[in-house]
Design a protein around this motif. Structure first.
Motif, PDB file in Angstrom:
ATOM      1  N   THR A   1       0.858  -1.175   0.000  1.00  0.00           N
ATOM      2  CA  THR A   1       0.000   0.000   0.000  1.00  0.00           C
ATOM      3  C   THR A   1       0.895   1.225   0.000  1.00  0.00           C
ATOM      4  OG1 THR A   1      -1.737  -1.155   1.201  1.00  0.00           O
ATOM      5  CG2 THR A   1      -1.811   1.244   1.234  1.00  0.00           C
ATOM      6  N   CYS A   2       0.659   2.107  -0.957  1.00  0.00           N
ATOM      7  CA  CYS A   2       1.500   3.295  -1.114  1.00  0.00           C
ATOM      8  C   CYS A   2       0.661   4.560  -0.938  1.00  0.00           C
ATOM      9  CB  CYS A   2       2.158   3.317  -2.494  1.00  0.00           C
ATOM     10  SG  CYS A   2       3.222   1.889  -2.799  1.00  0.00           S
ATOM     11  N   ARG A   3       1.249   5.550  -0.301  1.00  0.00           N
ATOM     12  CA  ARG A   3       0.608   6.845  -0.082  1.00  0.00           C
ATOM     13  C   ARG A   3       1.296   7.861  -0.977  1.00  0.00           C
ATOM     14  NH1 ARG A   3      -3.901   9.351   1.937  1.00  0.00           N
ATOM     15  NH2 ARG A   3      -3.369  11.379   2.787  1.00  0.00           N
ATOM     16  N   PHE A   4       0.516   8.507  -1.849  1.00  0.00           N
ATOM     17  CA  PHE A   4       1.023   9.557  -2.727  1.00  0.00           C
ATOM     18  C   PHE A   4       0.460  10.882  -2.232  1.00  0.00           C
ATOM     19  CE2 PHE A   4       1.250   5.760  -5.317  1.00  0.00           C
ATOM     20  CZ  PHE A   4       2.481   5.895  -5.950  1.00  0.00           C
ATOM     21  N   PRO A   5       1.282  11.707  -1.562  1.00  0.00           N
ATOM     22  CA  PRO A   5       0.769  12.964  -1.017  1.00  0.00           C
ATOM     23  C   PRO A   5       0.375  13.949  -2.127  1.00  0.00           C
ATOM     24  CG  PRO A   5       3.120  12.682  -0.524  1.00  0.00           C
ATOM     25  CD  PRO A   5       2.683  11.484  -1.272  1.00  0.00           C
ATOM     26  N   ALA A   6      -0.754  14.608  -1.908  1.00  0.00           N
ATOM     27  CA  ALA A   6      -1.240  15.644  -2.826  1.00  0.00           C
ATOM     28  C   ALA A   6      -2.256  16.475  -2.064  1.00  0.00           C
ATOM     29  CB  ALA A   6      -1.886  15.013  -4.055  1.00  0.00           C
ATOM     30  N   THR A   7      -2.410  17.718  -2.442  1.00  0.00           N
ATOM     31  CA  THR A   7      -3.411  18.573  -1.830  1.00  0.00           C
ATOM     32  C   THR A   7      -4.673  18.485  -2.677  1.00  0.00           C
ATOM     33  OG1 THR A   7      -1.673  20.032  -1.027  1.00  0.00           O
ATOM     34  CG2 THR A   7      -3.918  20.906  -1.050  1.00  0.00           C
ATOM     35  N   LEU A   8      -5.687  17.801  -2.136  1.00  0.00           N
ATOM     36  CA  LEU A   8      -6.921  17.559  -2.882  1.00  0.00           C
ATOM     37  C   LEU A   8      -8.078  18.312  -2.233  1.00  0.00           C
ATOM     38  CD1 LEU A   8      -6.513  13.709  -3.406  1.00  0.00           C
ATOM     39  CD2 LEU A   8      -5.763  15.555  -4.903  1.00  0.00           C
ATOM     40  N   THR A   9      -9.059  18.699  -3.033  1.00  0.00           N
ATOM     41  CA  THR A   9     -10.212  19.463  -2.581  1.00  0.00           C
ATOM     42  C   THR A   9     -11.351  18.517  -2.215  1.00  0.00           C
ATOM     43  OG1 THR A   9      -9.578  21.221  -4.107  1.00  0.00           O
ATOM     44  CG2 THR A   9     -11.818  21.303  -3.219  1.00  0.00           C
ATOM     45  N   PRO A  10     -11.900  18.633  -0.992  1.00  0.00           N
ATOM     46  CA  PRO A  10     -13.024  17.774  -0.609  1.00  0.00           C
ATOM     47  C   PRO A  10     -14.224  17.961  -1.536  1.00  0.00           C
ATOM     48  CG  PRO A  10     -12.108  18.857   1.304  1.00  0.00           C
ATOM     49  CD  PRO A  10     -11.458  19.482   0.107  1.00  0.00           C
ATOM     50  N   GLY A  11     -14.899  16.869  -1.865  1.00  0.00           N
ATOM     51  CA  GLY A  11     -16.052  16.911  -2.748  1.00  0.00           C
ATOM     52  C   GLY A  11     -15.706  16.910  -4.231  1.00  0.00           C
ATOM     53  N   GLN A  12     -14.450  17.062  -4.570  1.00  0.00           N
ATOM     54  CA  GLN A  12     -14.002  17.124  -5.970  1.00  0.00           C
ATOM     55  C   GLN A  12     -13.728  15.715  -6.495  1.00  0.00           C
ATOM     56  OE1 GLN A  12     -13.416  19.998  -8.011  1.00  0.00           O
ATOM     57  NE2 GLN A  12     -13.199  18.434  -9.574  1.00  0.00           N
ATOM     58  N   GLN A  13     -14.035  15.491  -7.757  1.00  0.00           N
ATOM     59  CA  GLN A  13     -13.712  14.218  -8.407  1.00  0.00           C
ATOM     60  C   GLN A  13     -12.364  14.334  -9.108  1.00  0.00           C
ATOM     61  OE1 GLN A  13     -16.942  13.166 -11.047  1.00  0.00           O
ATOM     62  NE2 GLN A  13     -17.766  11.764  -9.507  1.00  0.00           N
ATOM     63  N   TYR A  14     -11.566  13.296  -8.982  1.00  0.00           N
ATOM     64  CA  TYR A  14     -10.258  13.242  -9.624  1.00  0.00           C
ATOM     65  C   TYR A  14     -10.152  11.975 -10.462  1.00  0.00           C
ATOM     66  CZ  TYR A  14      -8.813  16.958  -6.474  1.00  0.00           C
ATOM     67  OH  TYR A  14      -8.708  18.151  -5.815  1.00  0.00           O
ATOM     68  N   VAL A  15      -9.570  12.124 -11.654  1.00  0.00           N
ATOM     69  CA  VAL A  15      -9.254  10.953 -12.475  1.00  0.00           C
ATOM     70  C   VAL A  15      -7.823  10.539 -12.158  1.00  0.00           C
ATOM     71  CG1 VAL A  15     -10.855  11.547 -14.339  1.00  0.00           C
ATOM     72  CG2 VAL A  15      -8.517  12.380 -14.436  1.00  0.00           C
ATOM     73  N   TYR A  16      -7.563   9.250 -12.262  1.00  0.00           N
ATOM     74  CA  TYR A  16      -6.219   8.744 -11.976  1.00  0.00           C
ATOM     75  C   TYR A  16      -5.863   7.624 -12.947  1.00  0.00           C
ATOM     76  CZ  TYR A  16      -8.645   4.853  -9.774  1.00  0.00           C
ATOM     77  OH  TYR A  16      -9.458   3.781  -9.535  1.00  0.00           O
ATOM     78  N   VAL A  17      -4.577   7.475 -13.159  1.00  0.00           N
ATOM     79  CA  VAL A  17      -4.020   6.364 -13.921  1.00  0.00           C
ATOM     80  C   VAL A  17      -2.826   5.861 -13.123  1.00  0.00           C
ATOM     81  CG1 VAL A  17      -3.005   5.606 -16.104  1.00  0.00           C
ATOM     82  CG2 VAL A  17      -4.715   7.428 -16.110  1.00  0.00           C
ATOM     83  N   ILE A  18      -2.771   4.553 -12.888  1.00  0.00           N
ATOM     84  CA  ILE A  18      -1.674   3.946 -12.138  1.00  0.00           C
ATOM     85  C   ILE A  18      -0.830   3.126 -13.101  1.00  0.00           C
ATOM     86  CG2 ILE A  18      -1.033   2.393 -10.256  1.00  0.00           C
ATOM     87  CD1 ILE A  18      -2.540   4.792  -9.258  1.00  0.00           C
ATOM     88  N   TYR A  19       0.468   3.391 -13.081  1.00  0.00           N
ATOM     89  CA  TYR A  19       1.425   2.617 -13.865  1.00  0.00           C
ATOM     90  C   TYR A  19       2.346   1.867 -12.916  1.00  0.00           C
ATOM     91  CZ  TYR A  19       0.059   5.480 -17.856  1.00  0.00           C
ATOM     92  OH  TYR A  19      -0.668   6.102 -18.843  1.00  0.00           O
ATOM     93  N   ALA A  20       2.666   0.640 -13.254  1.00  0.00           N
ATOM     94  CA  ALA A  20       3.618  -0.156 -12.481  1.00  0.00           C
ATOM     95  C   ALA A  20       4.864  -0.355 -13.334  1.00  0.00           C
ATOM     96  CB  ALA A  20       3.011  -1.509 -12.123  1.00  0.00           C
ATOM     97  N   ARG A  21       6.028  -0.216 -12.714  1.00  0.00           N
ATOM     98  CA  ARG A  21       7.284  -0.473 -13.423  1.00  0.00           C
ATOM     99  C   ARG A  21       7.624  -1.945 -13.292  1.00  0.00           C
ATOM    100  NH1 ARG A  21       8.736   4.265 -10.929  1.00  0.00           N
ATOM    101  NH2 ARG A  21       9.958   3.151  -9.378  1.00  0.00           N
TER     102      ARG A  21
END
Length: 154
Positions: free
Chosen positions: A114-134
């Motif tokens: 389990t990995c934690r990627f810190p970012a400042t995100l806005t509550p209630g906002q939707q975010y798209v993500y793409v995960i790549y593995a090396r």
């Protein structure tokens, strides 16, 4: 009038038959070697599952390796509807054994982290993500997850 014996067409000689048989054997061996190489590369290819959650402080990515070897994760994210995605690989990971480490993982089939990627995100906002593995063996990036997550209001 029949042709004389010296002008009749004859079958292949023993040497010619052996050469033809050797050619078929060589082509067959090359074919088997090619198919074995393809099967080997497919069985070593990286396959993994990822689950993503988000809160105000960033993204949590849980990854499980199904096949192959994984050496790290890369996260791309942006607000829903955005045309540009930010890229980050600065995650801190905890492996199945409880070892905390940077995003330099060394996972094989059956292991998870389990990995934690810190970012400042806005509550209630939707975010798209793409995960790549090396992939450990080739260093290639393989897309393992893509989706949308909503940051909780709490």
């Amino acid at each position: 009038m029949p042709k004389p014996k010296s002008q009749r067409l004859r079958g292949m000689t023993t040497i010619e038959a052996l050469l033809v048989a050797a050619a078929f054997i060589i082509v067959g061996v090359i074919g088997v070697m090619v198919f074995q190489g393809m099967g080997k590369s497919m069985s070593e290819a990286l396959r993994a599952n990822a689950i993503v959650t988000a809160d105000r402080g960033g993204f949590d990515v849980t990854v499980e390796v199904l096949n192959g070897k994984l050496s790290g994760l890369v996260l791309q994210y942006g607000t829903a509807g955005s045309q540009t995605l930010q890229t980050t690989n600065t995650g801190q990971c905890v492996t199945g054994g409880g070892n905390a480490q940077s995003n330099a993982l060394n996972l094989v089939a059956g292991q998870s982290a389990t990995c934690r990627f810190p970012a400042t995100l806005t509550p209630g906002q939707q975010y798209v993500y793409v995960i790549y593995a090396r992939e450990s063996t080739s260093g290639k990036a393989v897309q393992i997850a893509k989706g949308v997550v909503t940051v909780g209001i709490s």
